[in-house]
Design an enzyme around this catalytic site. Structure first.
Site, PDB file in Angstrom:
ATOM      1  N   LYS A  84       0.819  -1.207   0.000  1.00 44.64           N
ATOM      2  CA  LYS A  84       0.000   0.000   0.000  1.00 44.64           C
ATOM      3  C   LYS A  84       0.853   1.258   0.000  1.00 44.64           C
ATOM      4  CE  LYS A  84      -3.916  -0.253   0.017  1.00 44.64           C
ATOM      5  NZ  LYS A  84      -4.876  -0.369  -1.106  1.00 44.64           N
ATOM      6  N   HIS A 102      -1.963   3.919  -6.358  1.00 46.77           N
ATOM      7  CA  HIS A 102      -3.265   4.566  -6.575  1.00 46.77           C
ATOM      8  C   HIS A 102      -3.110   6.044  -6.939  1.00 46.77           C
ATOM      9  CE1 HIS A 102      -5.120   0.895  -5.216  1.00 46.77           C
ATOM     10  NE2 HIS A 102      -4.479   0.959  -4.067  1.00 46.77           N
TER      11      HIS A 102
END
Length: 371
Positions: A84, A102
């Site tokens: 992440k 992301h």
């Protein structure tokens, strides 16, 4: 995997401890690390009290154990592997970083994050953009995200109707998928009926996982994909059919505009019977979010938020956890690692890495234009 790696080309990999407290997965399992080391790779693994695999398993595999956060002092020829987002420091990134960032769909803060690589001279190989010649991702957690997202939504739906405690007060990682599946079957038996659920994006990895979870939990399932959603805005009957389900599970990976599943204005319509929405895709910071009902992901401590009332005056709750597979960390990590390891043996020259680098360079150029 390819054969023995020469000493000159040997991969130097550093597996970092995740900054997020609820991240229990690992992109590389101990047995797969051992396979890479057998080919000549050098792998350091940061100690972690969160990761599902014990530190000792990596040590037995031949990895060197390192202190949490020590990736920030690693030599620049070491590739930093994680899952992440990165912590805000260090401000500049000179390394080759491998994780889910992301930022490539211009999510909130994307230009600032890429600026860290521009200043440091490093590169981002986003795991979401490792693709083969057919354009498909070589490694993905999608199935497990879909399974867990649908299971979580169905659990809340049935527990709420039965007046029993459910996941609304918080969730923690499960030992296995079977543990939660058994809970769903027990709830379904007490409920005495099949909840009506719809999976959007049913033909993809996440959609298949979602449908499997709903089947295990005894739901009545509608499976929709591109063909069924192509004319939602122009076909009132299709829109009414979608809204007529109790549980909506969104598994669509949006790469552009064109799909709206539910808005605040749609929920109070007489035909709307939605009670729970599980947004597996969870992309609220994107301009292409097909569920503009919420502003940020939900978390393990409060998985559900109220987003309105349906046509019958009942609350509509939404869950959008952005690391769903971490709730079943062992199975999801073993599966992902098995997919990723052959690609890691080809780093950085394999076509999947070149594909990811090309996207990085294109987005970096766009960010530089905005600077």
């Amino acid at each position: 995997m390819r054969g023995q790696i020469s000493e000159e080309d040997a991969m130097k990999l550093h597996l970092r401890d995740e900054a997020r407290a609820t991240e229990r997965r690992a992109p590389l399992a101990p047995d797969d690390a051992a396979a890479l080391i057998a080919q000549g790779a050098s792998i350091a693994v940061e100690r972690s009290d969160k990761r599902v695999f014990p530190d000792e398993d990596y040590a037995r595999a031949g990895c060197a154990l390192a202190e949490p956060g020590s990736w920030t002092t690693a030599p620049r020829d070491v590739a930093i592997l994680g899952l992440k987002e990165l912590p805000p420091e260090p401000r500049d990134l000179p390394w080759r970083m491998i994780h889910f960032a992301h930022v490539f769909k211009r999510q909130s803060g994307w230009a600032d994050e890429l600026a860290r690589f521009r200043r440091g001279g490093g590169a981002l190989y986003d795991l979401e953009y490792l693709t083969g010649p057919d354009g498909r991702r070589v490694a993905a957690f999608g199935y497990w995200a879909g399974w867990m997202g649908a299971a979580l939504g169905l659990w809340r739906l049935m527990a709420r109707e039965l007046g029993e405690p459910g996941p609304e007060a918080g969730v923690a990682a499960f030992e296995s998928r079977a543990e939660l599946a058994e809970r769903l079957r027990a709830l379904r038996a007490r409920l005495g009926r099949a909840p009506k659920a719809i999976v959007i994006g049913a033909l993809g990895r996440s959609g298949r996982g979602a449908a499997d979870a709903l089947a295990e939990g005894g739901a009545q399932i509608s499976r929709w994909d591109i063909a069924e959603t192509a004319a939602l805005d122009a076909d009132p009957a299709a829109r009414a059919a979608l809204l007529g389900h109790e549980l909506l599970v969104n598994c669509v990976l949006m790469t552009g505009p064109g799909l709206t599943l539910a808005t605040p204005e749609m929920l109070p319509r007489p035909e709307c019977r939605l009670r729970v929405i599980s947004d597996v895709s969870c992309d609220p910071f994107s301009d292409f979010n097909p569920l503009p009902l919420y502003l940020a992901p939900t978390g393990w401590d409060a998985p559900f938020i109220n987003v309105g009332t349906n046509g019958a005056g009942e609350p509509v709750e939404l869950t959008a956890i952005d690391n769903l597979p971490s709730l079943i960390p062992r199975e999801s990590s073993l599966d992902f690692s098995a997919q990723l390891t052959p690609a890691l043996a080809r780093f950085p020259d394999g076509e999947e890495w070149q594909a990811a680098r090309a996207v990085f360079l294109a987005r970096l150029a766009e960010a530089e234009e905005l600077a």
